[in-house]
Design an enzyme around this catalytic site. Structure first.
Site, PDB file in Angstrom:
ATOM      1  N   GLN A   1       0.783  -1.106   0.073  1.00  0.00           N
ATOM      2  CA  GLN A   1       0.094  -0.179  -0.109  1.00  0.00           C
ATOM      3  C   GLN A   1       0.801   1.103   0.112  1.00  0.00           C
ATOM      4  O   GLN A   1       1.140   1.575   1.132  1.00  0.00           O
ATOM      5  CB  GLN A   1      -0.736   0.001   1.180  1.00  0.00           C
ATOM      6  N   PHE A   2       1.005   1.850  -1.254  1.00  0.00           N
ATOM      7  CA  PHE A   2       2.081   2.973  -1.437  1.00  0.00           C
ATOM      8  C   PHE A   2       1.581   4.290  -0.709  1.00  0.00           C
ATOM      9  O   PHE A   2       2.264   5.009  -0.293  1.00  0.00           O
ATOM     10  CB  PHE A   2       2.361   3.119  -2.749  1.00  0.00           C
ATOM     11  N   THR A   3       0.013   4.171  -0.542  1.00  0.00           N
ATOM     12  CA  THR A   3      -0.503   5.302   0.084  1.00  0.00           C
ATOM     13  C   THR A   3      -0.131   5.624   1.439  1.00  0.00           C
ATOM     14  O   THR A   3      -0.132   6.783   2.068  1.00  0.00           O
ATOM     15  CB  THR A   3      -2.094   5.374   0.042  1.00  0.00           C
TER      16      THR A   3
END
Length: 210
Positions: free
Chosen positions: A78-80
């Site tokens: 989850q790059f966010t």
């Protein structure tokens, strides 16, 4: 590297309406990879997740890890989690990009499986639009962050003769804004002490005391 670790009774990942991965009791790990991360951060994060004591034993709380209980782990990239807000809009310049992060995440999964059991570590589909279904048990949610990378900065100190000397010190990046643990806090204190010493040296030289 940042991880949101949730104790779950069950969790699953779906892509296009199809469940591609699921676990029963265990941990669901949402993982954000920074562009500064290295294999050292993988080692740190794997150790922390697998040794995190969030499970009960004989009515005693916080006694056992997922490994102790022989439970499963579901990992989701989850790059966010690496977002930095610019006003109300998230900016992702700190996230590791594209193919590099895909390979890095693969290395993280392999390290998890090697440190635990391959069949007990599941994951989603990297880069896909996923629906993650989590039944949080408790709820219990723990945030884990690797220590920030160290950067060498130089402070110029002028002597009485007019010459300039470069004083080198190491400062934890981002430590001024957050203290994820006591070790980082101590690093900041040490850095501030070094800065003060350099300033004192500068004053002494100007007054001819050195």
């Amino acid at each position: 590297m940042r991880a949101i670790v949730q104790r779950v009774t069950q969790a699953s990942v779906s892509v296009d309406g199809e469940v591609i991965s699921s676990i029963g009791k265990g941990l669901c790990v949402l993982l954000g990879i920074s562009k500064y991360d290295t294999p050292k951060e993988i080692e740190y994060m794997v150790r922390k997740i697998l040794n995190l004591r969030v499970f009960d034993e004989n009515e005693q709380r916080w006694k056992k890890s997922v490994v102790d209980k022989n439970f499963e782990v579901l990992c989701v990239s989850q790059f966010t989690l690496q977002a930095v807000l610019k006003g109300n809009k998230p900016d992702y310049h700190l996230a590791m990009g594209g193919e590099q992060s895909k390979a890095f995440y693969g290395d993280f999964l392999q390290a998890m499986k090697s440190a635990y059991k391959p069949d007990a570590v599941k994951d989603g589909k990297f880069g896909a639009y996923m629906q993650v279904h989590i039944q949080n048990d408790g709820p219990v949610t723990i945030s884990i962050e690797t220590p920030p990378p160290q950067q060498v900065q130089q402070k110029q100190v002028k002597g009485t003769s007019g010459s300039t000397k470069a004083a080198t010190m190491t400062v934890d990046e981002g430590a001024a804004n957050s203290f994820p643990n006591a070790e980082n806090h101590s690093s900041l204190i040490d850095a501030e002490q070094q800065i003060q010493e350099f300033d004192d040296l500068n004053v002494d030289e100007k007054q001819g005391r050195t």
